[in-house]
Write an enzyme that holds these catalytic residues in place. Sequence first.
Site, mmCIF file in Angstrom:
data_model
loop_
_atom_site.group_PDB
_atom_site.id
_atom_site.type_symbol
_atom_site.label_atom_id
_atom_site.label_comp_id
_atom_site.label_asym_id
_atom_site.label_seq_id
_atom_site.Cartn_x
_atom_site.Cartn_y
_atom_site.Cartn_z
ATOM 1 N N ASP A 31 0.998 -1.411 -0.008
ATOM 2 C CA ASP A 31 0.115 -0.043 -0.036
ATOM 3 C C ASP A 31 0.983 0.910 0.185
ATOM 4 O OD1 ASP A 31 -3.308 0.691 0.990
ATOM 5 O OD2 ASP A 31 -1.928 2.492 1.027
ATOM 6 N N ILE A 32 0.657 1.993 -0.698
ATOM 7 C CA ILE A 32 1.371 3.692 -0.549
ATOM 8 C C ILE A 32 1.188 4.178 0.358
ATOM 9 C CG2 ILE A 32 -0.266 5.100 -2.118
ATOM 10 C CD1 ILE A 32 2.088 5.587 -3.974
ATOM 11 N N ASN A 88 -12.715 -3.100 3.066
ATOM 12 C CA ASN A 88 -13.838 -1.309 2.638
ATOM 13 C C ASN A 88 -14.818 -2.336 1.790
ATOM 14 O OD1 ASN A 88 -12.153 -0.749 4.791
ATOM 15 N ND2 ASN A 88 -10.514 0.597 3.823
ATOM 16 N N HIS A 101 -9.619 -5.598 -3.487
ATOM 17 C CA HIS A 101 -9.021 -5.579 -2.559
ATOM 18 C C HIS A 101 -8.715 -6.362 -1.280
ATOM 19 C CE1 HIS A 101 -9.689 -1.504 -2.633
ATOM 20 N NE2 HIS A 101 -8.851 -1.292 -1.517
ATOM 21 N N HIS A 103 -7.135 -6.074 2.386
ATOM 22 C CA HIS A 103 -5.815 -5.499 3.104
ATOM 23 C C HIS A 103 -5.622 -6.294 4.027
ATOM 24 C CE1 HIS A 103 -6.792 -0.786 1.974
ATOM 25 N NE2 HIS A 103 -8.009 -1.276 2.008
HETATM 26 P P1 AMP Z 1 -9.725 0.970 -0.067
HETATM 27 O O1 AMP Z 1 -9.741 2.362 0.962
HETATM 28 O O2 AMP Z 1 -9.698 -0.129 0.203
HETATM 29 O O3 AMP Z 1 -10.002 1.300 -1.376
HETATM 30 O O4 AMP Z 1 -8.351 1.434 -0.099
HETATM 31 C C1 AMP Z 1 -7.220 1.831 -1.625
HETATM 32 C C2 AMP Z 1 -5.853 1.709 -1.111
HETATM 33 O O5 AMP Z 1 -5.158 1.701 -2.100
HETATM 34 C C3 AMP Z 1 -5.323 2.656 0.116
HETATM 35 O O6 AMP Z 1 -4.831 1.947 1.043
HETATM 36 C C4 AMP Z 1 -4.376 3.477 -0.926
HETATM 37 O O7 AMP Z 1 -3.528 3.660 -0.107
HETATM 38 C C5 AMP Z 1 -3.573 2.544 -1.734
HETATM 39 N N1 AMP Z 1 -3.565 2.990 -2.919
HETATM 40 C C6 AMP Z 1 -3.947 4.051 -3.459
HETATM 41 N N2 AMP Z 1 -3.011 4.434 -4.694
HETATM 42 C C7 AMP Z 1 -2.205 3.341 -4.660
HETATM 43 C C8 AMP Z 1 -1.146 3.144 -5.989
HETATM 44 N N3 AMP Z 1 -0.673 3.823 -6.715
HETATM 45 N N4 AMP Z 1 -0.395 1.755 -5.214
HETATM 46 C C9 AMP Z 1 -0.321 1.458 -4.002
HETATM 47 N N5 AMP Z 1 -1.878 1.774 -3.230
HETATM 48 C C10 AMP Z 1 -2.343 2.669 -3.566
#
Ligand code: AMP
Length: 110
Positions: A31-32, A88, A101, A103
């Site tokens: 996760d970024i 989520n 996805h 987590h």
């Molecule tokens: P959600 O809130 O469950 O949709 O989680 C989306 C997740 O994706 C968040 O925790 C973000 O930090 C992560 N995210 C967004 N863009 C990227 C990216 N380019 N690479 C890795 N993680 C990302």
Amino acid sequence: MPDDCLFCKIVNKETDTRFLYEDDTYVVFKDIHPAAPVHLLLVPKTHIRSVNDLTPSHQSLVGGLFQLAAKMAREQGVDQSGYKLLFNVEKGGGQVIFHLHLHLIGGWNR
Ligand code: AMP
Ligand code: ZN
């Protein structure tokens, strides 16, 4: 698949995201914005919007996702210390990327 789906772009290698794991069905990357020392995203390659869109045809895909979670937790050294698995679901559930996805979050007390 929607043209504007970031995780489809990542799956299709249109970004420089490094995969910790890849097979025909899933990719795993960090996760970024990590919420913990270990914060991975386990992503089916196929575009599914959210848990709400799962059907009986996705049964093995979802089962495999949890097996992959346990494998990644072992590889990250958090299987014994413990970790959280989180979906989520839709806006009110905190989902911001509408491509399914899981987590994997942990590593506080390794
Ligand atoms: P959600 O809130 O469950 O949709 O989680 C989306 C997740 O994706 C968040 O925790 C973000 O930090 C992560 N995210 C967004 N863009 C990227 C990216 N380019 N690479 C890795 N993680 C990302
Ligand atoms: Zn997608």
